[in-house]
Design an enzyme around this catalytic site. Sequence first.
Site, PDB file in Angstrom:
ATOM      1  CB  SER A   1      -0.940  -0.012   1.212  1.00 23.06           C
ATOM      2  OG  SER A   1      -0.240  -0.339   2.386  1.00 23.06           O
TER       3      SER A   1
ATOM      4  CD  GLU B 187       0.451   7.395   5.479  1.00 22.55           C
ATOM      5  OE1 GLU B 187       0.393   6.252   6.005  1.00 22.55           O
ATOM      6  OE2 GLU B 187       0.818   8.400   6.106  1.00 22.55           O
TER       7      GLU B 187
ATOM      8  CG  ASP C  34       0.320  13.533  17.429  1.00 21.96           C
ATOM      9  OD1 ASP C  34       0.019  13.199  18.586  1.00 21.96           O
ATOM     10  OD2 ASP C  34       1.130  12.914  16.718  1.00 21.96           O
TER      11      ASP C  34
ATOM     12  CG  PHE D 246       9.312  13.630   9.096  1.00 19.45           C
ATOM     13  CD1 PHE D 246       8.261  14.467   9.431  1.00 19.45           C
ATOM     14  CD2 PHE D 246       9.557  13.393   7.755  1.00 19.45           C
ATOM     15  CE1 PHE D 246       7.507  15.065   8.453  1.00 19.45           C
ATOM     16  CE2 PHE D 246       8.807  14.001   6.780  1.00 19.45           C
ATOM     17  CZ  PHE D 246       7.781  14.842   7.119  1.00 19.45           C
TER      18      PHE D 246
ATOM     19  CG  HIS E 298       1.406   1.666   4.728  1.00 18.77           C
ATOM     20  ND1 HIS E 298       0.206   1.782   4.051  1.00 18.77           N
ATOM     21  CD2 HIS E 298       1.627   2.891   5.287  1.00 18.77           C
ATOM     22  CE1 HIS E 298      -0.272   3.009   4.191  1.00 18.77           C
ATOM     23  NE2 HIS E 298       0.580   3.703   4.926  1.00 18.77           N
TER      24      HIS E 298
HETATM   25  P1  FAD Z   1      -3.406   5.810  20.402  1.00 21.23           P
HETATM   26  O1  FAD Z   1      -3.430   4.390  20.034  1.00 21.23           O
HETATM   27  O2  FAD Z   1      -4.639   6.390  21.027  1.00 21.23           O
HETATM   28  O3  FAD Z   1      -2.152   6.032  21.362  1.00 21.23           O
HETATM   29  C1  FAD Z   1      -1.718   7.325  21.733  1.00 21.23           C
HETATM   30  C2  FAD Z   1      -0.968   7.286  23.052  1.00 21.23           C
HETATM   31  O4  FAD Z   1      -1.880   7.072  24.128  1.00 21.23           O
HETATM   32  C3  FAD Z   1       0.050   6.157  23.179  1.00 21.23           C
HETATM   33  O5  FAD Z   1       1.125   6.625  23.945  1.00 21.23           O
HETATM   34  C4  FAD Z   1      -0.693   5.045  23.912  1.00 21.23           C
HETATM   35  O6  FAD Z   1       0.171   4.209  24.664  1.00 21.23           O
HETATM   36  C5  FAD Z   1      -1.628   5.842  24.811  1.00 21.23           C
HETATM   37  N1  FAD Z   1      -2.954   5.212  24.949  1.00 21.23           N
HETATM   38  C6  FAD Z   1      -3.656   4.585  23.991  1.00 21.23           C
HETATM   39  N2  FAD Z   1      -4.861   4.200  24.445  1.00 21.23           N
HETATM   40  C7  FAD Z   1      -4.925   4.604  25.735  1.00 21.23           C
HETATM   41  C8  FAD Z   1      -5.935   4.516  26.739  1.00 21.23           C
HETATM   42  N3  FAD Z   1      -7.122   3.954  26.491  1.00 21.23           N
HETATM   43  N4  FAD Z   1      -5.657   5.062  27.965  1.00 21.23           N
HETATM   44  C9  FAD Z   1      -4.461   5.652  28.213  1.00 21.23           C
HETATM   45  N5  FAD Z   1      -3.472   5.763  27.296  1.00 21.23           N
HETATM   46  C10 FAD Z   1      -3.713   5.247  26.072  1.00 21.23           C
HETATM   47  N6  FAD Z   1      -1.654  11.488  12.542  1.00 21.23           N
HETATM   48  C11 FAD Z   1      -2.559  12.327  11.994  1.00 21.23           C
HETATM   49  O7  FAD Z   1      -2.853  13.377  12.593  1.00 21.23           O
HETATM   50  N7  FAD Z   1      -3.128  12.070  10.771  1.00 21.23           N
HETATM   51  C12 FAD Z   1      -2.866  10.953  10.070  1.00 21.23           C
HETATM   52  O8  FAD Z   1      -3.407  10.743   8.990  1.00 21.23           O
HETATM   53  C13 FAD Z   1      -1.940  10.003  10.634  1.00 21.23           C
HETATM   54  N8  FAD Z   1      -1.670   8.844  10.008  1.00 21.23           N
HETATM   55  C14 FAD Z   1      -0.860   7.914  10.634  1.00 21.23           C
HETATM   56  C15 FAD Z   1      -0.669   6.666  10.027  1.00 21.23           C
HETATM   57  C16 FAD Z   1       0.122   5.704  10.628  1.00 21.23           C
HETATM   58  C17 FAD Z   1       0.285   4.364   9.963  1.00 21.23           C
HETATM   59  C18 FAD Z   1       0.778   5.983  11.866  1.00 21.23           C
HETATM   60  C19 FAD Z   1       1.672   4.971  12.510  1.00 21.23           C
HETATM   61  C20 FAD Z   1       0.595   7.226  12.469  1.00 21.23           C
HETATM   62  C21 FAD Z   1      -0.232   8.193  11.879  1.00 21.23           C
HETATM   63  N9  FAD Z   1      -0.475   9.433  12.483  1.00 21.23           N
HETATM   64  C22 FAD Z   1      -1.351  10.319  11.902  1.00 21.23           C
HETATM   65  C23 FAD Z   1       0.181   9.788  13.742  1.00 21.23           C
HETATM   66  C24 FAD Z   1      -0.674   9.425  14.968  1.00 21.23           C
HETATM   67  O9  FAD Z   1      -1.886  10.123  14.940  1.00 21.23           O
HETATM   68  C25 FAD Z   1       0.131   9.793  16.198  1.00 21.23           C
HETATM   69  O10 FAD Z   1       1.221   8.919  16.348  1.00 21.23           O
HETATM   70  C26 FAD Z   1      -0.650   9.916  17.498  1.00 21.23           C
HETATM   71  O11 FAD Z   1       0.174  10.514  18.487  1.00 21.23           O
HETATM   72  C27 FAD Z   1      -1.106   8.583  18.071  1.00 21.23           C
HETATM   73  O12 FAD Z   1      -2.109   8.030  17.332  1.00 21.23           O
HETATM   74  P2  FAD Z   1      -2.611   6.533  17.664  1.00 21.23           P
HETATM   75  O13 FAD Z   1      -3.764   6.291  16.806  1.00 21.23           O
HETATM   76  O14 FAD Z   1      -1.488   5.595  17.608  1.00 21.23           O
HETATM   77  O15 FAD Z   1      -3.066   6.763  19.197  1.00 21.23           O
END
Ligand code: FAD
Length: 281
Positions: free
Chosen positions: A8, A10, A102, A210, A260
Amino acid sequence: MFQNRRYSFEFFPTKTDAGHKKLMTIAKQLASYNPDFFSCTYGAGGSTRNSTMKTVLQLENEIKISTAPHLSCIGDSKANLRSLLTQYKQAGIKRIVALRGDLSLDMSMSSGELCYANDLVSFIRQESGDHFHIEIAAYPEMHPQARNFEDDLKNFIRKANSGANSAITQYFFNTDSYFYFIERILAMGVDIPIVPGIMPITNYNKLARFSKACGAEIPRWICKQLEVYGEDVKSTKAFGEQVISNMCEQLLQGGAPGLHFYTMNLAEPSQAILDSLKRLD
Ligand code: FAD
Protein backbone atom coordinates in the site's frame (compact mmCIF):
# COMPACT_ATOMS: atom_id res chain seq x y z
CA MET A 1 8.59 -12.83 -1.80
CA PHE A 2 5.66 -10.87 -3.25
CA GLN A 3 3.07 -13.62 -3.17
CA ASN A 4 0.28 -13.30 -0.61
CA ARG A 5 1.73 -10.04 0.75
CA ARG A 6 -0.07 -6.73 0.70
CA TYR A 7 1.36 -3.46 -0.59
CA SER A 8 0.00 0.00 0.00
CA PHE A 9 1.03 3.61 -0.59
CA GLU A 10 0.23 6.53 1.68
CA PHE A 11 -0.26 10.11 0.46
CA PHE A 12 -1.15 13.39 2.13
CA PRO A 13 -3.75 15.77 0.70
CA THR A 14 -2.33 18.83 -1.04
CA LYS A 15 -3.39 22.45 -0.57
CA THR A 16 -3.49 23.67 -4.18
CA ASP A 17 -5.12 22.49 -7.41
CA ALA A 18 -1.70 22.20 -9.02
CA GLY A 19 -0.48 20.05 -6.11
CA HIS A 20 -3.55 17.89 -6.36
CA LYS A 21 -3.04 17.36 -10.11
CA LYS A 22 0.58 16.40 -9.49
CA LEU A 23 -0.48 13.95 -6.80
CA MET A 24 -2.85 12.21 -9.22
CA THR A 25 0.03 11.77 -11.71
CA ILE A 26 2.17 10.21 -8.97
CA ALA A 27 -0.70 7.96 -7.90
CA LYS A 28 -1.14 6.77 -11.50
CA GLN A 29 2.55 5.81 -11.62
CA LEU A 30 2.25 3.85 -8.37
CA ALA A 31 -1.05 2.27 -9.46
CA SER A 32 0.94 0.32 -12.06
CA TYR A 33 2.40 -1.70 -9.15
CA ASN A 34 -1.12 -3.03 -8.41
CA PRO A 35 -1.16 -2.04 -4.74
CA ASP A 36 -3.86 -3.46 -2.48
CA PHE A 37 -4.79 0.05 -1.51
CA PHE A 38 -3.78 3.69 -1.25
CA SER A 39 -4.32 5.71 1.90
CA CYS A 40 -4.61 9.43 2.51
CA THR A 41 -3.77 11.21 5.77
CA TYR A 42 -6.14 13.42 7.76
CA GLY A 43 -5.19 16.54 9.69
CA ALA A 44 -6.09 16.17 13.37
CA GLY A 45 -9.08 18.19 14.52
CA GLY A 46 -10.52 17.92 10.98
CA SER A 47 -8.04 20.41 9.52
CA THR A 48 -7.94 18.55 6.16
CA ARG A 49 -11.53 17.22 6.23
CA ASN A 50 -12.42 18.41 2.70
CA SER A 51 -9.07 17.85 1.01
CA THR A 52 -8.72 14.34 2.45
CA MET A 53 -12.23 13.47 1.22
CA LYS A 54 -11.55 14.97 -2.24
CA THR A 55 -8.26 13.09 -2.59
CA VAL A 56 -9.71 9.78 -1.38
CA LEU A 57 -12.67 9.91 -3.75
CA GLN A 58 -10.52 10.80 -6.73
CA LEU A 59 -7.98 8.05 -6.03
CA GLU A 60 -10.81 5.55 -5.60
CA ASN A 61 -12.97 6.62 -8.56
CA GLU A 62 -10.51 7.93 -11.14
CA ILE A 63 -7.28 6.06 -10.44
CA LYS A 64 -9.43 3.02 -9.55
CA ILE A 65 -7.39 1.84 -6.60
CA SER A 66 -9.24 1.08 -3.38
CA THR A 67 -8.39 3.97 -1.02
CA ALA A 68 -8.48 4.22 2.75
CA PRO A 69 -9.02 7.61 4.37
CA HIS A 70 -7.17 8.18 7.64
CA LEU A 71 -9.48 9.43 10.35
CA SER A 72 -8.37 10.84 13.68
CA CYS A 73 -10.56 11.54 16.70
CA ILE A 74 -8.61 14.03 18.82
CA GLY A 75 -10.21 17.47 18.84
CA ASP A 76 -13.14 16.32 16.70
CA SER A 77 -16.78 15.75 17.60
CA LYS A 78 -18.72 12.50 17.30
CA ALA A 79 -21.18 14.30 15.00
CA ASN A 80 -18.38 15.24 12.57
CA LEU A 81 -16.89 11.75 12.67
CA ARG A 82 -20.34 10.18 12.16
CA SER A 83 -20.97 12.42 9.15
CA LEU A 84 -17.62 11.47 7.59
CA LEU A 85 -18.26 7.75 8.17
CA THR A 86 -21.67 8.06 6.48
CA GLN A 87 -20.20 9.90 3.48
CA TYR A 88 -17.40 7.38 3.07
CA LYS A 89 -19.80 4.47 3.38
CA GLN A 90 -22.11 5.98 0.76
CA ALA A 91 -19.14 6.54 -1.56
CA GLY A 92 -18.26 2.84 -1.38
CA ILE A 93 -15.11 3.25 0.76
CA LYS A 94 -14.35 0.00 2.56
CA ARG A 95 -11.21 0.64 4.61
CA ILE A 96 -10.29 3.25 7.21
CA VAL A 97 -7.06 3.97 9.08
CA ALA A 98 -8.29 4.89 12.58
CA LEU A 99 -6.03 7.13 14.69
CA ARG A 100 -5.99 9.36 17.68
CA GLY A 101 -4.03 12.07 15.84
CA ASP A 102 -1.83 14.84 17.20
CA LEU A 103 -3.19 18.34 17.68
CA SER A 104 -0.94 21.20 16.67
CA LEU A 105 -0.37 23.87 19.32
CA ASP A 106 -2.96 26.27 17.86
CA MET A 107 -5.80 23.69 17.92
CA SER A 108 -8.23 23.26 20.76
CA MET A 109 -9.09 19.90 22.28
CA SER A 110 -12.39 21.23 23.64
CA SER A 111 -14.57 19.62 20.94
CA GLY A 112 -12.93 16.20 21.26
CA GLU A 113 -15.24 13.49 22.53
CA LEU A 114 -13.05 10.46 21.86
CA CYS A 115 -9.67 10.54 23.58
CA TYR A 116 -7.79 7.55 22.17
CA ALA A 117 -7.74 5.53 18.97
CA ASN A 118 -9.37 2.56 20.74
CA ASP A 119 -12.39 4.84 21.39
CA LEU A 120 -12.50 5.67 17.68
CA VAL A 121 -12.28 2.02 16.63
CA SER A 122 -15.20 1.18 18.98
CA PHE A 123 -17.14 4.19 17.64
CA ILE A 124 -16.64 3.11 14.00
CA ARG A 125 -17.83 -0.41 14.84
CA GLN A 126 -20.81 0.97 16.73
CA GLU A 127 -21.77 3.30 13.85
CA SER A 128 -20.96 1.12 10.84
CA GLY A 129 -20.87 -2.49 12.03
CA ASP A 130 -18.50 -4.55 9.89
CA HIS A 131 -18.64 -2.29 6.84
CA PHE A 132 -15.09 -0.98 7.19
CA HIS A 133 -11.82 -2.87 7.37
CA ILE A 134 -10.13 -0.94 10.21
CA GLU A 135 -6.38 -0.35 10.23
CA ILE A 136 -4.71 0.94 13.40
CA ALA A 137 -1.24 2.34 14.12
CA ALA A 138 1.49 0.29 15.82
CA TYR A 139 4.78 1.48 17.32
CA PRO A 140 7.57 -1.14 17.44
CA GLU A 141 9.86 1.49 19.03
CA MET A 142 7.08 2.72 21.40
CA HIS A 143 4.78 5.70 20.91
CA PRO A 144 6.69 8.80 22.12
CA GLN A 145 4.00 9.77 24.66
CA ALA A 146 3.56 6.30 26.16
CA ARG A 147 4.39 5.92 29.87
CA ASN A 148 6.57 2.91 29.07
CA PHE A 149 6.88 0.08 26.54
CA GLU A 150 4.69 -2.39 28.48
CA ASP A 151 1.94 0.19 28.85
CA ASP A 152 2.09 0.94 25.13
CA LEU A 153 1.81 -2.79 24.30
CA LYS A 154 -1.27 -3.09 26.55
CA ASN A 155 -2.80 -0.01 24.91
CA PHE A 156 -2.16 -1.54 21.49
CA ILE A 157 -3.87 -4.77 22.56
CA ARG A 158 -6.89 -2.83 23.83
CA LYS A 159 -7.09 -0.96 20.51
CA ALA A 160 -6.76 -4.14 18.43
CA ASN A 161 -9.44 -5.87 20.53
CA SER A 162 -11.82 -2.94 20.02
CA GLY A 163 -12.43 -4.24 16.51
CA ALA A 164 -9.35 -3.57 14.34
CA ASN A 165 -8.60 -5.87 11.40
CA SER A 166 -4.93 -5.02 10.87
CA ALA A 167 -2.23 -2.53 11.76
CA ILE A 168 0.42 -0.40 10.07
CA THR A 169 3.56 0.48 11.99
CA GLN A 170 5.30 3.77 12.47
CA TYR A 171 8.45 3.63 10.36
CA PHE A 172 11.64 2.20 11.84
CA PHE A 173 15.10 1.29 10.56
CA ASN A 174 15.80 -1.60 12.87
CA THR A 175 14.06 -4.86 11.91
CA ASP A 176 14.69 -6.38 15.38
CA SER A 177 12.28 -3.86 16.89
CA TYR A 178 9.55 -5.00 14.49
CA PHE A 179 10.10 -8.72 15.07
CA TYR A 180 10.24 -8.23 18.85
CA PHE A 181 6.99 -6.23 18.77
CA ILE A 182 5.26 -8.99 16.74
CA GLU A 183 6.51 -11.64 19.17
CA ARG A 184 5.18 -9.70 22.19
CA ILE A 185 1.81 -8.95 20.60
CA LEU A 186 1.34 -12.58 19.57
CA ALA A 187 2.22 -13.70 23.10
CA MET A 188 -0.49 -11.34 24.36
CA GLY A 189 -3.04 -13.13 22.19
CA VAL A 190 -3.47 -10.73 19.25
CA ASP A 191 -2.68 -12.05 15.78
CA ILE A 192 -3.93 -9.37 13.38
CA PRO A 193 -1.55 -8.64 10.48
CA ILE A 194 0.92 -5.89 11.45
CA VAL A 195 2.37 -4.35 8.30
CA PRO A 196 5.67 -2.45 8.51
CA GLY A 197 5.45 1.21 7.51
CA ILE A 198 8.37 2.00 5.22
CA MET A 199 9.95 5.45 4.97
CA PRO A 200 12.26 5.84 1.97
CA ILE A 201 15.38 7.88 2.71
CA THR A 202 15.74 10.88 0.40
CA ASN A 203 16.73 13.84 2.58
CA TYR A 204 18.65 13.56 5.86
CA ASN A 205 17.54 16.84 7.46
CA LYS A 206 13.85 16.19 6.86
CA LEU A 207 14.18 12.60 8.02
CA ALA A 208 15.99 13.63 11.21
CA ARG A 209 13.27 16.20 11.98
CA PHE A 210 10.39 13.75 11.42
CA SER A 211 12.11 10.98 13.31
CA LYS A 212 12.66 13.18 16.35
CA ALA A 213 8.97 14.10 16.40
CA CYS A 214 7.58 10.61 15.97
CA GLY A 215 10.13 8.71 18.05
CA ALA A 216 11.73 6.68 15.24
CA GLU A 217 15.40 5.92 15.87
CA ILE A 218 17.85 6.42 13.02
CA PRO A 219 20.77 4.05 13.70
CA ARG A 220 24.12 5.79 14.16
CA TRP A 221 25.73 4.14 11.14
CA ILE A 222 22.94 5.49 8.90
CA CYS A 223 23.22 8.99 10.43
CA LYS A 224 26.97 9.03 10.02
CA GLN A 225 26.84 8.00 6.36
CA LEU A 226 24.06 10.50 5.58
CA GLU A 227 26.01 13.27 7.32
CA VAL A 228 28.91 12.63 4.95
CA TYR A 229 26.60 12.88 1.93
CA GLY A 230 25.14 16.18 3.21
CA GLU A 231 23.47 17.97 0.28
CA ASP A 232 24.55 15.32 -2.23
CA VAL A 233 21.05 14.17 -3.20
CA LYS A 234 22.19 11.48 -5.63
CA SER A 235 24.40 9.67 -3.11
CA THR A 236 21.80 10.06 -0.34
CA LYS A 237 19.14 8.47 -2.54
CA ALA A 238 21.38 5.63 -3.72
CA PHE A 239 22.42 4.82 -0.15
CA GLY A 240 18.84 5.15 1.13
CA GLU A 241 17.53 2.87 -1.58
CA GLN A 242 20.05 0.18 -0.71
CA VAL A 243 19.45 0.40 3.06
CA ILE A 244 15.66 0.36 2.79
CA SER A 245 15.53 -2.35 0.12
CA ASN A 246 17.72 -4.59 2.32
CA MET A 247 15.48 -3.85 5.28
CA CYS A 248 12.31 -4.68 3.28
CA GLU A 249 13.89 -7.92 2.10
CA GLN A 250 14.67 -8.91 5.71
CA LEU A 251 11.13 -8.01 6.80
CA LEU A 252 9.45 -10.03 4.04
CA GLN A 253 11.78 -12.98 4.52
CA GLY A 254 11.06 -12.84 8.25
CA GLY A 255 7.31 -13.13 7.58
CA ALA A 256 6.03 -9.54 7.46
CA PRO A 257 2.57 -9.62 5.85
CA GLY A 258 3.36 -6.80 3.41
CA LEU A 259 4.73 -3.27 3.20
CA HIS A 260 3.09 0.14 3.55
CA PHE A 261 5.05 2.98 1.92
CA TYR A 262 5.07 6.50 3.33
CA THR A 263 5.49 8.01 -0.14
CA MET A 264 5.69 11.68 0.97
CA ASN A 265 3.81 12.25 -2.31
CA LEU A 266 6.75 11.06 -4.40
CA ALA A 267 6.64 8.05 -6.71
CA GLU A 268 10.28 7.40 -7.44
CA PRO A 269 11.67 6.44 -3.99
CA SER A 270 9.01 3.75 -3.38
CA GLN A 271 9.28 2.53 -6.98
CA ALA A 272 13.04 2.14 -6.66
CA ILE A 273 12.64 -0.03 -3.54
CA LEU A 274 9.90 -2.17 -5.07
CA ASP A 275 11.89 -2.62 -8.29
CA SER A 276 14.91 -3.74 -6.36
CA LEU A 277 12.80 -6.24 -4.36
CA LYS A 278 11.24 -7.55 -7.57
CA ARG A 279 14.70 -8.24 -8.96
CA LEU A 280 15.25 -10.61 -6.00
CA ASP A 281 12.01 -12.53 -6.61
P1 FAD B 1 -3.41 5.81 20.40
O1 FAD B 1 -3.43 4.39 20.03
O2 FAD B 1 -4.64 6.39 21.03
O3 FAD B 1 -2.15 6.03 21.36
C1 FAD B 1 -1.72 7.32 21.73
C2 FAD B 1 -0.97 7.29 23.05
O4 FAD B 1 -1.88 7.07 24.13
C3 FAD B 1 0.05 6.16 23.18
O5 FAD B 1 1.13 6.63 23.95
C4 FAD B 1 -0.69 5.05 23.91
O6 FAD B 1 0.17 4.21 24.66
C5 FAD B 1 -1.63 5.84 24.81
N1 FAD B 1 -2.95 5.21 24.95
C6 FAD B 1 -3.66 4.59 23.99
N2 FAD B 1 -4.86 4.20 24.45
C7 FAD B 1 -4.92 4.60 25.73
C8 FAD B 1 -5.94 4.52 26.74
N3 FAD B 1 -7.12 3.95 26.49
N4 FAD B 1 -5.66 5.06 27.96
C9 FAD B 1 -4.46 5.65 28.21
N5 FAD B 1 -3.47 5.76 27.30
C10 FAD B 1 -3.71 5.25 26.07
N6 FAD B 1 -1.65 11.49 12.54
C11 FAD B 1 -2.56 12.33 11.99
O7 FAD B 1 -2.85 13.38 12.59
N7 FAD B 1 -3.13 12.07 10.77
C12 FAD B 1 -2.87 10.95 10.07
O8 FAD B 1 -3.41 10.74 8.99
C13 FAD B 1 -1.94 10.00 10.63
N8 FAD B 1 -1.67 8.84 10.01
C14 FAD B 1 -0.86 7.91 10.63
C15 FAD B 1 -0.67 6.67 10.03
C16 FAD B 1 0.12 5.70 10.63
C17 FAD B 1 0.29 4.36 9.96
C18 FAD B 1 0.78 5.98 11.87
C19 FAD B 1 1.67 4.97 12.51
C20 FAD B 1 0.60 7.23 12.47
C21 FAD B 1 -0.23 8.19 11.88
N9 FAD B 1 -0.48 9.43 12.48
C22 FAD B 1 -1.35 10.32 11.90
C23 FAD B 1 0.18 9.79 13.74
C24 FAD B 1 -0.67 9.42 14.97
O9 FAD B 1 -1.89 10.12 14.94
C25 FAD B 1 0.13 9.79 16.20
O10 FAD B 1 1.22 8.92 16.35
C26 FAD B 1 -0.65 9.92 17.50
O11 FAD B 1 0.17 10.51 18.49
C27 FAD B 1 -1.11 8.58 18.07
O12 FAD B 1 -2.11 8.03 17.33
P2 FAD B 1 -2.61 6.53 17.66
O13 FAD B 1 -3.76 6.29 16.81
O14 FAD B 1 -1.49 5.59 17.61
O15 FAD B 1 -3.07 6.76 19.20
